[in-house]
Design an enzyme around this catalytic site. Structure first.
Site, PDB file in Angstrom:
ATOM      1  N   THR A  27      48.274  66.268  41.920  1.00 17.78           N
ATOM      2  CA  THR A  27      49.469  65.304  41.751  1.00 17.78           C
ATOM      3  C   THR A  27      49.116  64.084  42.134  1.00 17.78           C
ATOM      4  OG1 THR A  27      50.278  66.055  44.107  1.00 17.78           O
ATOM      5  CG2 THR A  27      51.371  67.009  42.179  1.00 17.78           C
ATOM      6  N   PRO A  28      48.102  63.410  41.195  1.00 22.24           N
ATOM      7  CA  PRO A  28      47.633  61.989  41.736  1.00 22.24           C
ATOM      8  C   PRO A  28      48.635  60.987  41.689  1.00 22.24           C
ATOM      9  CG  PRO A  28      46.962  62.685  39.508  1.00 22.24           C
ATOM     10  CD  PRO A  28      47.725  63.787  40.138  1.00 22.24           C
ATOM     11  N   GLU A  56      40.631  69.117  55.506  1.00 23.91           N
ATOM     12  CA  GLU A  56      39.292  69.474  54.922  1.00 23.91           C
ATOM     13  C   GLU A  56      38.272  69.450  56.053  1.00 23.91           C
ATOM     14  OE1 GLU A  56      38.091  67.167  51.469  1.00 23.91           O
ATOM     15  OE2 GLU A  56      40.372  67.329  50.765  1.00 23.91           O
ATOM     16  N   LYS A  72      56.491  67.742  54.259  1.00 26.97           N
ATOM     17  CA  LYS A  72      54.878  67.472  53.919  1.00 26.97           C
ATOM     18  C   LYS A  72      54.464  65.930  53.848  1.00 26.97           C
ATOM     19  CE  LYS A  72      50.895  68.211  52.464  1.00 26.97           C
ATOM     20  NZ  LYS A  72      49.748  68.693  53.101  1.00 26.97           N
ATOM     21  N   ASN A 131      52.063  63.773  56.814  1.00 24.69           N
ATOM     22  CA  ASN A 131      50.908  63.151  56.503  1.00 24.69           C
ATOM     23  C   ASN A 131      51.079  61.562  56.757  1.00 24.69           C
ATOM     24  OD1 ASN A 131      49.264  65.021  55.855  1.00 24.69           O
ATOM     25  ND2 ASN A 131      49.643  64.833  53.709  1.00 24.69           N
ATOM     26  N   CYS A 176      44.990  62.846  50.614  1.00 26.91           N
ATOM     27  CA  CYS A 176      46.385  63.025  50.817  1.00 26.91           C
ATOM     28  C   CYS A 176      46.919  61.622  51.310  1.00 26.91           C
ATOM     29  CB  CYS A 176      46.648  64.138  51.587  1.00 26.91           C
ATOM     30  SG  CYS A 176      46.353  65.641  51.024  1.00 26.91           S
ATOM     31  N   PHE A 177      46.551  60.959  52.395  1.00 20.20           N
ATOM     32  CA  PHE A 177      47.343  59.976  53.041  1.00 20.20           C
ATOM     33  C   PHE A 177      47.933  58.772  52.405  1.00 20.20           C
ATOM     34  CE2 PHE A 177      45.358  61.038  57.879  1.00 20.20           C
ATOM     35  CZ  PHE A 177      46.379  62.274  57.677  1.00 20.20           C
ATOM     36  N   ARG A 198      32.816  54.509  63.447  1.00 22.25           N
ATOM     37  CA  ARG A 198      33.338  55.594  63.921  1.00 22.25           C
ATOM     38  C   ARG A 198      33.044  55.589  65.328  1.00 22.25           C
ATOM     39  NH1 ARG A 198      36.647  58.094  60.403  1.00 22.25           N
ATOM     40  NH2 ARG A 198      36.002  57.900  58.357  1.00 22.25           N
TER      41      ARG A 198
HETATM   42  C1  UDX Z   1      45.260  65.645  56.157  1.00 21.52           C
HETATM   43  C2  UDX Z   1      46.103  66.290  57.183  1.00 21.52           C
HETATM   44  O1  UDX Z   1      45.482  66.353  58.237  1.00 21.52           O
HETATM   45  C3  UDX Z   1      46.563  67.560  56.763  1.00 21.52           C
HETATM   46  O2  UDX Z   1      47.445  68.223  57.443  1.00 21.52           O
HETATM   47  C4  UDX Z   1      46.922  67.710  55.098  1.00 21.52           C
HETATM   48  O3  UDX Z   1      47.134  68.903  54.802  1.00 21.52           O
HETATM   49  C5  UDX Z   1      45.975  66.804  54.268  1.00 21.52           C
HETATM   50  O4  UDX Z   1      45.811  65.665  54.732  1.00 21.52           O
HETATM   51  P1  UDX Z   1      42.545  65.649  55.428  1.00 21.52           P
HETATM   52  O5  UDX Z   1      42.991  64.354  54.848  1.00 21.52           O
HETATM   53  O6  UDX Z   1      41.948  66.922  55.037  1.00 21.52           O
HETATM   54  O7  UDX Z   1      43.680  66.296  56.144  1.00 21.52           O
HETATM   55  O8  UDX Z   1      41.692  65.238  56.773  1.00 21.52           O
HETATM   56  P2  UDX Z   1      42.316  64.455  58.238  1.00 21.52           P
HETATM   57  O9  UDX Z   1      41.517  65.264  59.539  1.00 21.52           O
HETATM   58  O10 UDX Z   1      43.921  64.304  58.478  1.00 21.52           O
HETATM   59  O11 UDX Z   1      41.662  62.772  58.451  1.00 21.52           O
HETATM   60  C6  UDX Z   1      42.135  62.138  57.402  1.00 21.52           C
HETATM   61  C7  UDX Z   1      41.337  60.700  57.711  1.00 21.52           C
HETATM   62  O12 UDX Z   1      41.633  60.284  58.783  1.00 21.52           O
HETATM   63  C8  UDX Z   1      39.924  60.623  57.321  1.00 21.52           C
HETATM   64  O13 UDX Z   1      39.404  59.625  56.854  1.00 21.52           O
HETATM   65  C9  UDX Z   1      39.681  60.771  58.985  1.00 21.52           C
HETATM   66  O14 UDX Z   1      38.438  60.439  59.253  1.00 21.52           O
HETATM   67  C10 UDX Z   1      40.564  59.784  59.279  1.00 21.52           C
HETATM   68  N1  UDX Z   1      40.728  59.974  60.886  1.00 21.52           N
HETATM   69  C11 UDX Z   1      41.492  61.081  61.371  1.00 21.52           C
HETATM   70  C12 UDX Z   1      40.959  58.744  61.798  1.00 21.52           C
HETATM   71  O15 UDX Z   1      40.006  57.719  61.482  1.00 21.52           O
HETATM   72  N2  UDX Z   1      41.202  58.776  63.074  1.00 21.52           N
HETATM   73  C13 UDX Z   1      41.726  59.858  63.738  1.00 21.52           C
HETATM   74  O16 UDX Z   1      41.873  60.057  64.970  1.00 21.52           O
HETATM   75  C14 UDX Z   1      41.762  61.084  62.809  1.00 21.52           C
END
Ligand code: UDX
Ligand code: ADP
Length: 458
Positions: free
Chosen positions: A89-90, A162, A217, A221, A273-274, A430
């Site tokens: 769902t882009p 992921e 949901k 996020n 997602c975010f 990082r």
């Molecule tokens: C996210 C949600 O965590 C998950 O619950 C949902 O189902 C899908 O979206 P995801 O995008 O796979 O999961 O990874 P996530 O671990 O949440 O990281 C997202 C981004 O945030 C990454 O680029 C990560 O590097 C960044 N991040 C995360 C930070 O920059 N700082 C942090 O402290 C945590």
């Protein structure tokens, strides 16, 4: 096998989720279908289409026992009692809501496929992230079937991340299931709960109405992303004041009301997602006449873009205001560690900005080089891709760490320093490296939200 489950969409969500369901529910037959034949073939092969720690073992245990991958969507629809929909769902790129609203064309297409081929009543479960009240529209479409069949819609959003997908699925913090408050909706709810009851404690299964589930949901996020943008905004202030973002995050996180997780400053959040979910939330707020709420959440995305830009600007400033013709080794292209996924990776944006400044890029990532090549396919300039980090650093003026891969910590930095141009720069986007040690080796080190360790007077 007493139940057949179908999942439409064999992507990052559908594949791992169904593999874990099949593993925990041996008496269920689980079929995963996709329009993408190459993807289906890869799921049946020794090299899975996605890199996810622990996933291979789960698929090997279940493949062709009670987990089947196929392109035959019609046969799958006919056979299944329950249909999970996890198609993409882009963000819409055209028409009303372009750039913010979710593009539901793939979802609607599956709803229409289901109507056309279903021969009995079904439970249809939303796994893809969808705008609030999508279930209502889908229910209307499905119930409009001329065969008089009954379809119950359940919202069961996925919260796995992921890189930790298998563990998140196997030991979820919660499983959220939203159902309609009708008798048939509540029966469908029980059928979906029965799947999860195989391995998830009852106390962790949270049931709500459909709309709360859909909205939870999006907001989960958005809240997670908001923490990152908040910390990233403060990292900029730390760099001006000699406060240290690691100390600030650690001390803040000791407050149990705040908690220590998701406070890691970075070059920005990525992933599929975010950004998409926040923009979707923003669109919903605008749609419902809540511009102040929309602006509040949009700022989370704007701050993320600011952080990416700020990182590149810092590289340029520190390297004597020009990177033209200089080699920069990019360490990490995936949007986070332990995945080969590069969707919305900040590395894409950072690389493009550096190329615009005529930097030469040597890109290294342990898992994501193939996607990196596709992401930068349209870019002109001097780019090469190196699976060997030492080769990537050869003749480079700087290393920019963009993904928090653990293996980067164990690199031989004396060896890297020896093959680089001098002065050698490291920009740790990082904060994962041992900065004092690198400084001792002769690097000029620029962490995020911390004091620079440099011999250059800036
Ligand atoms: C996210 C949600 O965590 C998950 O619950 C949902 O189902 C899908 O979206 P995801 O995008 O796979 O999961 O990874 P996530 O671990 O949440 O990281 C997202 C981004 O945030 C990454 O680029 C990560 O590097 C960044 N991040 C995360 C930070 O920059 N700082 C942090 O402290 C945590
Ligand atoms: P996610 O991260 O949400 O799982 P992906 O893009 O990885 O997203 O996966 C979605 C999958 O859904 C893709 O493999 C795509 O081919 C598939 N898909 C999209 N539309 C349909 C459809 N109408 N029928 C079957 N599969 C579909």
């Amino acid at each position: 096998m007493n139940k057949t489950i179908l999942c439409i969409g064999a992507g990052y969500v559908g594949g791992p989720t169904m593999a874990v369901i099949a593993d925990n529910c041996p008496e269920y037959k689980v079929i995963v279908v996709d329009v993408n034949a190459a993807r289906i073939k890869a799921w049946q092969s020794a090299v899975l289409p996605i890199y996810e720690p622990g996933l291979k073992a789960v698929v090997e245990r279940t493949l062709n026992k009670n987990l089947f991958f196929s392109t035959d969507i019609v046969a799958g629809i006919k056979a299944a009692d329950m249909i999970f929909v996890s198609v993409n769902t882009p963000t819409k790129t055209f028409g009303a809501g372009a750039g913010k609203a979710a593009d539901l064309q793939y979802w609607e297409k599956t709803a229409r496929d289901i109507i056309e081929h279903a021969e009995n009543d079904k439970i249809v479960i939303e796994k893809s992230t969808l705008p609030v009240r999508t279930a209502e529209a889908m229910h209307r479409i499905l119930q409009s079937n001329p065969k008089g069949l009954n379809f119950d819609i359940i919202s069961n959003p996925e919260f796995m991340a992921e890189g930790t997908a298998v563990d998140d699925l196997q030991n979820p913090g919660r499983v959220l299931i939203g159902a309609m408050e009708t008798e048939s909706g509540q029966k469908a709810l029980q059928a979906v709960m029965d799947i999860y009851r195989h391995w998830v404690p009852e106390a962790k299964i949270k049931t709500t109405n459909v709309w709360s589930s859909e909205l939870t949901k999006l907001v989960s996020n958005a809240m997670l992303a908001q923490r990152i943008s908040s910390v990233n905004s403060i990292s900029a202030l730390c760099e001006k004041t000699d406060a240290n973002i690691l100390e600030v995050s650690a001390a803040m996180g000791m407050d149990v009301r705040i908690g220590p997780r998701f406070l890691q400053a970075s070059i920005g959040f990525g992933g599929s997602c975010f950004k998409k979910d926040i923009l979707n939330l923003v669109y919903l707020c605008e749609f419902y006449g809540l511009p102040e709420v929309a602006a509040y959440w949009e700022q989370v995305v704007l701050m993320n873009e600011y952080q990416e830009k700020r990182f590149v600007q810092n590289i340029i400033n520190r390297m004597f205001n020009t990177v033209a013709g200089k080699k920069i080794a990019i360490f990490g292209f995936a949007f986070k560690a332990d995945t080969g996924d590069t969707r919305e990776s900040p590395a894409i944006y950072v690389s493009k900005l550096l190329l615009e400044e005529h930097a030469a890029l040597r890109i290294h990532d342990p898992q994501a080089l193939e996607y990196a090549k596709l992401d930068l396919a349209d870019c002109t300039g001097d780019i090469s891709y190196e699976i060997d980090p030492y080769k990537a650093a050869e003749g480079a003026h700087a290393i920019a760490v963009l993904t928090e891969w653990k293996e980067f910590r164990d690199l031989d930095f004396a060896r890297l320093h020896a093959v680089m141009e001098k002065p050698a720069f490291i920009f740790d986007g990082r904060n994962i490296l041992d900065h004092p040690k690198l400084f001792k080796l002769g690097f000029n080190v620029y962490p995020l939200g911390q004091k620079a360790l440099s011999n250059l007077g800036h």
